[in-house]
Scaffold this motif. Structure first.
Motif, mmCIF file in Angstrom:
data_model
loop_
_atom_site.group_PDB
_atom_site.id
_atom_site.type_symbol
_atom_site.label_atom_id
_atom_site.label_comp_id
_atom_site.label_asym_id
_atom_site.label_seq_id
_atom_site.Cartn_x
_atom_site.Cartn_y
_atom_site.Cartn_z
ATOM 1 N N ILE A 1 -22.201 -2.030 21.093
ATOM 2 C CA ILE A 1 -21.988 -2.668 22.399
ATOM 3 C C ILE A 1 -20.507 -2.616 22.768
ATOM 4 O O ILE A 1 -20.156 -2.325 23.918
ATOM 5 N N THR A 2 -19.667 -2.889 21.773
ATOM 6 C CA THR A 2 -18.219 -2.875 22.056
ATOM 7 C C THR A 2 -17.653 -1.456 22.132
ATOM 8 O O THR A 2 -16.700 -1.202 22.869
ATOM 9 N N ASP A 3 -18.255 -0.504 21.382
ATOM 10 C CA ASP A 3 -17.775 0.885 21.409
ATOM 11 C C ASP A 3 -18.984 1.808 21.377
ATOM 12 O O ASP A 3 -19.506 2.115 20.297
ATOM 13 N N PRO A 4 -19.488 2.258 22.540
ATOM 14 C CA PRO A 4 -20.696 3.089 22.571
ATOM 15 C C PRO A 4 -20.566 4.381 21.780
ATOM 16 O O PRO A 4 -21.569 4.920 21.313
ATOM 17 N N SER A 5 -19.354 4.868 21.573
ATOM 18 C CA SER A 5 -19.196 6.142 20.859
ATOM 19 C C SER A 5 -19.501 6.002 19.377
ATOM 20 O O SER A 5 -19.719 7.012 18.698
ATOM 21 N N LEU B 1 -21.608 -9.665 15.296
ATOM 22 C CA LEU B 1 -21.520 -10.323 16.595
ATOM 23 C C LEU B 1 -22.423 -11.546 16.578
ATOM 24 O O LEU B 1 -23.601 -11.448 16.225
ATOM 25 N N ALA B 2 -21.876 -12.663 16.948
ATOM 26 C CA ALA B 2 -22.679 -13.887 17.042
ATOM 27 C C ALA B 2 -23.477 -13.868 18.337
ATOM 28 O O ALA B 2 -23.021 -13.353 19.368
ATOM 29 N N THR B 3 -24.664 -14.467 18.290
ATOM 30 C CA THR B 3 -25.517 -14.470 19.490
ATOM 31 C C THR B 3 -24.906 -15.294 20.605
ATOM 32 O O THR B 3 -25.240 -15.097 21.784
ATOM 33 N N ALA B 4 -24.002 -16.199 20.251
ATOM 34 C CA ALA B 4 -23.359 -16.996 21.298
ATOM 35 C C ALA B 4 -22.455 -16.146 22.185
ATOM 36 O O ALA B 4 -22.102 -16.544 23.292
ATOM 37 N N GLU B 5 -22.067 -14.938 21.696
ATOM 38 C CA GLU B 5 -21.188 -14.076 22.480
ATOM 39 C C GLU B 5 -21.958 -13.154 23.407
ATOM 40 O O GLU B 5 -21.353 -12.392 24.159
ATOM 41 N N ASP C 1 -24.754 -2.681 29.434
ATOM 42 C CA ASP C 1 -24.755 -1.633 30.464
ATOM 43 C C ASP C 1 -23.954 -0.392 30.052
ATOM 44 O O ASP C 1 -24.441 0.752 30.228
ATOM 45 N N PRO C 2 -22.739 -0.513 29.518
ATOM 46 C CA PRO C 2 -22.006 0.721 29.130
ATOM 47 C C PRO C 2 -22.734 1.527 28.074
ATOM 48 O O PRO C 2 -22.773 2.762 28.138
ATOM 49 N N LEU C 3 -23.299 0.861 27.070
ATOM 50 C CA LEU C 3 -24.024 1.570 26.021
ATOM 51 C C LEU C 3 -25.240 2.286 26.600
ATOM 52 O O LEU C 3 -25.481 3.466 26.280
ATOM 53 N N ILE C 4 -26.004 1.601 27.458
ATOM 54 C CA ILE C 4 -27.200 2.212 28.049
ATOM 55 C C ILE C 4 -26.804 3.408 28.909
ATOM 56 O O ILE C 4 -27.473 4.460 28.898
ATOM 57 N N ALA C 5 -25.695 3.285 29.620
ATOM 58 C CA ALA C 5 -25.258 4.388 30.482
ATOM 59 C C ALA C 5 -24.915 5.630 29.666
ATOM 60 O O ALA C 5 -25.234 6.767 30.047
ATOM 61 N N SER C 6 -24.274 5.439 28.500
ATOM 62 C CA SER C 6 -23.927 6.591 27.670
ATOM 63 C C SER C 6 -25.153 7.194 26.997
ATOM 64 O O SER C 6 -25.225 8.419 26.791
ATOM 65 N N LEU C 7 -26.147 6.359 26.650
ATOM 66 C CA LEU C 7 -27.342 6.851 25.983
ATOM 67 C C LEU C 7 -28.298 7.552 26.939
ATOM 68 O O LEU C 7 -29.121 8.364 26.509
ATOM 69 N N ARG C 8 -28.236 7.232 28.225
ATOM 70 C CA ARG C 8 -29.119 7.883 29.197
ATOM 71 C C ARG C 8 -28.891 9.397 29.224
ATOM 72 O O ARG C 8 -29.811 10.180 29.471
ATOM 73 N N GLU C 9 -27.632 9.805 28.944
ATOM 74 C CA GLU C 9 -27.314 11.223 29.007
ATOM 75 C C GLU C 9 -27.869 11.988 27.814
ATOM 76 O O GLU C 9 -28.000 13.206 27.864
ATOM 77 N N LYS C 10 -28.185 11.286 26.719
ATOM 78 C CA LYS C 10 -28.632 11.939 25.494
ATOM 79 C C LYS C 10 -30.150 11.907 25.319
ATOM 80 O O LYS C 10 -30.697 12.751 24.605
#
Length: 666
Positions: A499-503, A525-529, A536-545
């Motif tokens: 989530i923090t770094d899609p790469s 990552l705590a669930t409170a965060e 959204d950024p991760l999903i956007a990068s994965l859509r291309e693959k």
């Protein structure tokens, strides 16, 4: 709605039979009842048949045949005169009131108690208990039909002879009591007349004695007032006495023959008058005390005349009293002559009421309805979903995307394996049709845990991969982490770090065209965060693959990540398991609408065979028949691979994947 119907016409196999008939009848008046009884019709038929049989038998036996016997007593309005008309044989005064009083008398406790003591009850009872007074009173009906001279007595009992005995005993008891009462009344009347006769006799004797013992005799002058002969005697005496006084006044001596003769005549006449007066008074007394006076031409002295009048009245009353006594003794009691038993109560030849058939019918109906009512109440009280169309009873709810069957835990039946694979491929096809609208990221969630959402995610991933689509499954369940554990990636980085770094996303290959992005370490990552839009950024990068992305999350009602991920998904699919509470499903849809999630529909999991229709069996046979020989081989190879340790649903897709991907790997 039109879009749903068009999709349903294209891929109708696997949908519920009710949905194949259209949606227009979904809100019909009998739909709710059908939802409650659906799947229970066989049990309902068995219980209703059993209940109807028991109810018919019970209803037939509890309703007894009753018999009615009737008796009739005639009460005469007038009686024929035996000797002469009396107050007893004249028309009865207040006749209707008298009949009503006799009706009340027959219904009285005295008559009923005497009737139950008659020995004929024991003869007809044959050992059965004789009814009590209250029960007997309820069986008895006494009435006086208007404008008749009759009293009708009827008795209803469960035995014909008992009914006849009831009428006969009541009539006999009533007649007995009535005769006793009338005899007592006649005896009182006769005694009263006899007392009156005795009193009149004594009064007559007293008057006769008073007249006979009179102390003051009548004088000659008193008699002369009423008797002409005495009047002449008195007149002659007065003339003689006057002449005697004239002679004495002239100085005649006592020895004078004329004077002596005149004095002798006076003495003779006085003696005659005295004798006549005595005889006259005796005659007057005899005439006063005589019942019949023949010498009516002889006048009575006033004091004797009053005695005669009073005595005549007393003798007339005495004569009438004697006549009434004689009439009463000859004619006898009035009950025997006034009341006639027309019918003593015969044994009825046929039943009065036979409600056994009616009660058997009512018992049959009641016995059949009671199980239906109980089953319907249990269905309404449970509130659980048993069929796929039950979640669509409200028009605003999303559409049904597919139905997944209830599969055995050990997939050894090729037919059931074919059914499961067919349903998953059918669901995948519908999602592909939805993907034509650029909906390629699907989030799969449920209302509660253990509803099969993770197995559905894995099975859909295998189906997409088998169809040649590059597919990624993401484990977004930070609590359950089932995909991560089952695919042996528990210690690998995953979604949380990506989530923090899609790469840096750890895309682990599972099958040909199928990859996994595990959930990652718990400490990353705590669930409170978590926050909406973080994915959204991760999903956007994965859509291309990848062609399709499937995200497995925790339950929508109990997890934080499900609400956050729903904002980034193109469509949210809700997995509903058979037996889930309808209230939780409604609450889940309401939650998704509240967070503005794009709800694509729902999948009904673990459905009964009747829910996905007969067409499914025909379609699944095409899958299973050619591979019945080697399914055991596939089953053995799947057991040897721990990454396939999923539910039978995912295994069924593995069994029927194309040959090019049977060996797995990438």
């Amino acid at each position: 709605m039109q879009n749903e119907m068009s999709l349903r016409s294209e891929v109708s196999a696997g949908l519920p039979v009710d949905d194949q008939h259209g949606i227009a009848d979904r809100f019909g008046p009998y739909k709710k009842l059908h939802r409650v009884l659906r799947g229970r019709y066989l049990m309902l038929a068995v219980l209703a048949t059993f209940g109807a049989a028991v109810g018919a038998v019970v209803g037939y036996n509890i309703s007894k045949v009753t018999y009615r016997s009737e008796g009739l007593i005639q009460v005469a309005y007038t009686l024929p005169a035996v000797m002469q008309k009396t107050d007893q044989n004249e028309p009865m005064q207040m006749y209707e009131e008298y009949l009503e009083s006799q009706v009340l008398m027959i219904e009285s406790k005295e008559v009923l108690g005497l009737a139950l003591k008659y020995p004929e009850w024991k003869l007809v009872a044959n050992g059965a208990p004789i009814p009590g007074e209250e029960e007997f009173a309820n069986q008895l009906t006494v009435e006086h039909p208007p404008r008749t001279q009759a009293i009708r007595i009827s008795c209803v009992a469960r035995d014909a002879e008992m009914a006849a005995a009831g009428v006969h005993s009541v009539i006999a008891a009533y007649m007995s009591i009535a005769k006793e009462g009338d005899k007592h009344e006649d005896a009182q009347r006769l005694q009263t007349l006899r007392d009156r006769k005795e009193a009149l006799g004594k009064q007559i004797d007293t008057m006769i004695a008073s007249v006979a013992g009179k102390s003051e005799p009548l004088t000659a002058n008193q008699i002369a007032m009423f008797d002409d002969l005495m009047r002449d005697y008195v007149k002659q005496l007065n003339v003689l006495q006057a002449n005697l006084e004239v002679v004495k006044s002239r100085g005649a001596l006592t020895s004078n023959p004329m004077l002596v003769g005149m004095q002798a005549e006076v003495d003779r006449l006085k003696a005659h008058i005295t004798k006549y007066a005595t005889d006259f008074e005796s005659m007057q007394q005899a005439m006063a005390t005589s019942p019949q006076t023949t010498a009516s031409h002889v006048a009575l002295v006033p004091q004797y005349e009053s005695f005669h009048t009073t005595l005549a009245q007393l003798r007339s009353e005495l004569e009438e009293t004697n006549r009434r006594i004689e009439t009463l003794q000859i004619e006898g009691t009035s009950v025997d002559r006034r009341m006639t038993v027309i019918s003593p109560g015969d044994v009825p030849a046929s039943s009065y009421k036979d409600r056994r058939v009616l009660m058997a019918g009512m018992g049959l109906l009641g016995g059949a309805l009671v199980p239906s009512f109980l089953i319907a109440c249990l269905g309404l009280m449970s509130g659980r979903l048993r069929y796929s169309d039950e979640a669509l009873h409200e028009p605003e709810q999303p559409q049904l995307l597919g139905i997944l069957p209830m599969l055995p835990k050990r997939m050894s039946n090729p037919v059931m394996a074919g059914v499961g694979a067919h349903c998953v491929h059918h669901l995948r096809m519908r999602l592909q049709l939805m993907g034509q609208e650029n909906k390629r990221v699907f989030m799969i969630t449920s209302s509660a845990s253990r509803e099969g959402k993770t197995s559905l995610t894995m099975a859909l991933g295998l189906s997409f991969a088998a169809a040649g689509s590059r597919t990624l499954i993401i484990d977004g369940d930070t609590i359950g982490r089932t995909l991560t554990y089952r695919l042996c990636a528990a210690h690998e980085p995953g979604l949380i770090s990506a989530i923090t770094d899609p790469s840096t996303a750890n895309l682990k290959p599972v099958e040909e065209n199928l990859w996994l992005l595990p959930v990652g370490h718990r400490r990353e990552l705590a669930t409170a965060e978590l926050a909406p839009g973080m994915l959204d950024p991760l999903i956007a990068s994965l859509r291309e693959k990848f062609d399709y992305i499937l995200i497995d999350t925790g339950p929508i009602l109990g997890s934080l990540e499900a609400s956050a991920i729903a904002q980034s998904a193109d469509s949210v699919i809700l997995a509903i398991s058979q037996g889930q509470h309808a209230s939780l499903v409604r609450q889940s849809f309401q939650t998704l609408r509240t967070i503005n999630a794009k709800v694509g529909g729902y999948v009904f999991n673990r459905a009964a065979a009747s829910d996905y229709g007969r067409n499914m069996d025909q379609s699944s046979s095409r899958y299973s028949t050619p591979r019945q020989v080697d399914i055991q081989k596939r089953l053995g190879s799947a057991k040897a691979r721990p990454e396939y340790a999923f539910s039978p649903l995912a295994q069924s897709v593995i069994y029927f994947r194309p040959k090019s991907s049977q060996n797995g790997g990438h």
